[in-house]
Design a protein around this motif. Structure first.
Motif, PDB file in Angstrom:
ATOM      1  N   UNK A   1       7.004   5.639   7.005  1.00 12.54           N
ATOM      2  CA  UNK A   1       5.963   5.073   7.520  1.00 12.54           C
ATOM      3  C   UNK A   1       4.636   5.276   7.196  1.00 12.54           C
ATOM      4  N   UNK A   2       4.600   6.978   7.207  1.00 17.18           N
ATOM      5  CA  UNK A   2       3.298   7.622   6.985  1.00 17.18           C
ATOM      6  C   UNK A   2       2.708   7.275   5.634  1.00 17.18           C
ATOM      7  N   UNK A   3       3.305   7.161   4.657  1.00 17.84           N
ATOM      8  CA  UNK A   3       3.083   6.893   3.328  1.00 17.84           C
ATOM      9  C   UNK A   3       2.229   5.899   3.185  1.00 17.84           C
ATOM     10  N   UNK A   4       2.659   4.629   3.379  1.00 17.03           N
ATOM     11  CA  UNK A   4       1.728   3.315   3.551  1.00 17.03           C
ATOM     12  C   UNK A   4       0.702   3.481   4.381  1.00 17.03           C
TER      13      UNK A   4
ATOM     14  N   UNK B   1     -10.146  -3.600  -8.927  1.00 14.31           N
ATOM     15  CA  UNK B   1      -9.204  -3.796  -9.974  1.00 14.31           C
ATOM     16  C   UNK B   1      -7.812  -3.081  -9.864  1.00 14.31           C
ATOM     17  N   UNK B   2      -7.445  -2.858  -8.417  1.00 11.41           N
ATOM     18  CA  UNK B   2      -5.978  -2.017  -8.268  1.00 11.41           C
ATOM     19  C   UNK B   2      -5.491  -2.680  -6.887  1.00 11.41           C
ATOM     20  N   UNK B   3      -4.287  -2.694  -6.875  1.00 12.15           N
ATOM     21  CA  UNK B   3      -3.768  -3.345  -5.947  1.00 12.15           C
ATOM     22  C   UNK B   3      -2.622  -2.489  -5.342  1.00 12.15           C
ATOM     23  N   UNK B   4      -2.876  -1.374  -4.127  1.00 10.82           N
ATOM     24  CA  UNK B   4      -1.548  -0.571  -3.622  1.00 10.82           C
ATOM     25  C   UNK B   4      -0.349  -1.355  -3.237  1.00 10.82           C
ATOM     26  N   UNK B   5       0.720  -0.733  -3.648  1.00 14.52           N
ATOM     27  CA  UNK B   5       1.937  -1.331  -3.442  1.00 14.52           C
ATOM     28  C   UNK B   5       2.566  -0.808  -2.231  1.00 14.52           C
TER      29      UNK B   5
ATOM     30  N   UNK C   1      -1.134   6.108   5.303  1.00 15.51           N
ATOM     31  CA  UNK C   1      -2.521   6.523   4.565  1.00 15.51           C
ATOM     32  C   UNK C   1      -3.013   5.981   3.476  1.00 15.51           C
ATOM     33  N   UNK C   2      -2.163   5.414   2.784  1.00 20.56           N
ATOM     34  CA  UNK C   2      -2.648   4.385   1.851  1.00 20.56           C
ATOM     35  C   UNK C   2      -3.617   3.025   2.242  1.00 20.56           C
ATOM     36  N   UNK C   3      -2.948   2.559   3.351  1.00 18.55           N
ATOM     37  CA  UNK C   3      -3.814   1.649   3.874  1.00 18.55           C
ATOM     38  C   UNK C   3      -5.057   1.907   4.726  1.00 18.55           C
ATOM     39  N   UNK C   4      -4.957   3.104   5.255  1.00 22.19           N
ATOM     40  CA  UNK C   4      -6.463   3.773   5.492  1.00 22.19           C
ATOM     41  C   UNK C   4      -7.262   3.851   4.466  1.00 22.19           C
ATOM     42  N   UNK C   5      -6.796   4.504   3.577  1.00 23.62           N
ATOM     43  CA  UNK C   5      -7.686   4.426   2.300  1.00 23.62           C
ATOM     44  C   UNK C   5      -8.177   3.224   1.802  1.00 23.62           C
ATOM     45  N   UNK C   6      -7.474   2.119   1.971  1.00 18.20           N
ATOM     46  CA  UNK C   6      -8.034   0.758   1.417  1.00 18.20           C
ATOM     47  C   UNK C   6      -9.261   0.136   2.548  1.00 18.20           C
ATOM     48  N   UNK C   7      -8.936   0.612   3.705  1.00 19.33           N
ATOM     49  CA  UNK C   7     -10.187   0.116   4.806  1.00 19.33           C
ATOM     50  C   UNK C   7     -11.373   1.012   4.453  1.00 19.33           C
TER      51      UNK C   7
ATOM     52  N   UNK D   1      -3.567   1.983  12.033  1.00 16.61           N
ATOM     53  CA  UNK D   1      -4.044   2.771  10.782  1.00 16.61           C
ATOM     54  C   UNK D   1      -5.439   2.201  10.237  1.00 16.61           C
ATOM     55  N   UNK D   2      -5.329   1.039  10.465  1.00 15.32           N
ATOM     56  CA  UNK D   2      -6.601   0.300   9.714  1.00 15.32           C
ATOM     57  C   UNK D   2      -7.691   0.671  10.901  1.00 15.32           C
ATOM     58  N   UNK D   3      -7.210   0.567  12.143  1.00 12.80           N
ATOM     59  CA  UNK D   3      -8.327   0.704  13.227  1.00 12.80           C
ATOM     60  C   UNK D   3      -8.916   2.251  13.163  1.00 12.80           C
TER      61      UNK D   3
END
Length: 397
Positions: free
Chosen positions: A325-328, A391-395, A330-336, A106-108
């Protein structure tokens, strides 16, 4: 170790390193490569990088480090049976994921999208950037100064990058060669149109064997599937039915382990038999003959290859694309993506990274610095940086 075959890579025939070193009285050149990789910072970071399931979802899920060690063990087993150089196979296996981003594929994907205007992002090329430029442990040079054969294996373990006429090969046909592939410092040309050594090919197929078996195990641990769901799956199905029939009264965890170890064993045995026959048929008599063979010689048998492809399709549908699996993902892609945009705008990165980005000659150079910084992050560090900047940390729940 038994005497290696004529077509195995020989450390005494290595093209050497970019920076000369004296001979070691106790280790071969490929053993030294293995040791340098294990002692690198990038290798240690793998323990906090996602394989499939985010690292903090459960301490028993595989991460990039445990996956890498499993790949290394399988690679050595195959190399030993085929009388190849186990140390080179191990070195390539240990380094094959050093270029991976936080949050797995996802990050890649996210970093590749962000880097699209600047030449894209490729984890194999990034692994080479890590071992040739970004690791800075030595007093006399950047990188960890690996042999040409290990660098070649990192870059080409999945096959050539170009055809002999220069056209992009395989997965690079659609988007072209990744940026930076022509700038890898090595003692000699990495020969993008030739296949890599048999040892590198072994590392590649060991990767496939490891994640097929272990992703089933992790999916069961996550509660996404039950073992019975694989009764009709290609490759896994016959083994699942065999285990359930032979051990009907043992717990699900023991049944799962039986399935996993039998899958790995049979895949390894299939590769050894098919590859031994393929090597003989190809008539290769040296490592150079292997590079010029025009095809991959380490392979599954055709029936197993077809079954393995079918199992991947099942895993893709039942595991990798499951909403849990897809929910985190998508959020991890948004973080990157958020981190990349913020660093490009302000160069607000710590230490040498911020200094380098601030003084970069142009946007392309700055983007590559940002990509290097993000790719080197562990999952927790990426979340820490997101907290610092936004100032936000995805869970990821």
């Amino acid at each position: 170790m038994n005497e290696t075959a004529p077509y195995a890579s020989k450390p005494e025939d290595s093209l050497g390193r970019l920076y000369g070193t004296g001979p070691s009285p106790t280790r071969s050149e490929f053993q030294r490569d293995r040791d340098r990789i294990i002692h690198s910072t990038a290798f240690r970071r793998l323990q906090h990088k996602t394989q499939v399931f985010l690292h903090h979802e459960g301490r028993h899920f595989r991460n990039r480090l445990t996956h890498t060690l499993e790949v290394s063990q399988i690679a050595r087993s195959i190399a030993r049976a085929l009388r190849l150089n186990e140390d080179l196979a191990e070195a390539v296996a240990l380094s094959h994921d050093l270029g991976h981003t936080p949050f797995g594929h996802a990050g890649e994907r996210a970093l590749h999208r962000a880097m699209a205007p600047y030449g894209g992002f490729d984890h194999n090329v990034q692994a080479l950037r890590v071992v040739t430029q970004l690791e800075n442990r030595y007093a006399e040079h950047d990188g960890i100064n690996l042999t040409w054969e290990t660098l070649e294996g990192i870059l080409k373990h999945n096959g050539p990058l170009i055809h002999p006429d220069g056209r992009p090969y395989g997965r690079y046909e659609e988007e072209g060669l990744p940026a930076g592939v022509a700038d890898i410092p090595a003692v000699a040309d990495l020969r993008l149109s030739s296949h890599a050594s048999l040892e590198a090919q072994v590392a590649a197929i060991a990767d496939d064997i490891a994640y097929n078996a272990h992703d089933i195990d992790d999916a069961l641990r996550a509660g996404l599937v039950q073992l019975a769901d694989f009764e009709d799956a290609p490759m896994a199905g016959p083994i699942v039915r065999e285990v359930e029939e032979r051990y009907p009264d043992v717990g699900a965890k023991r049944q799962t382990h039986e399935v996993q170890r039998r899958m790995i064993t049979r895949a390894i045995e299939d590769v050894i038999a098919q590859s031994a026959a393929g090597i003989v048929e190809a008539g290769v008599a040296s490592a150079e003959d292997v590079r010029m063979a025009g095809k991959t010689l380490i392979a599954f048998s055709p029936p197993t290859a077809e079954a393995e492809k079918g199992l991947k399709a099942v895993l893709y549908k039942r595991v990798y694309r499951d909403e849990a699996v897809m929910r985190p993902v998508r959020e991890s892609e948004a973080v990157v993506e958020r981190l990349f945009a913020a660093y490009m705008e302000s160069a607000n990165m710590p230490g040498r990274w911020g200094d380098a980005a601030t003084t970069a000659s142009d946007a392309n150079a700055r983007a590559r610095i940002v990509a290097d910084f993000i790719a080197g992050m562990t999952d927790p560090y990426a979340l820490d940086e997101h907290q610092r900047l936004f100032d936000a940390r995805p869970e990821f729940r």
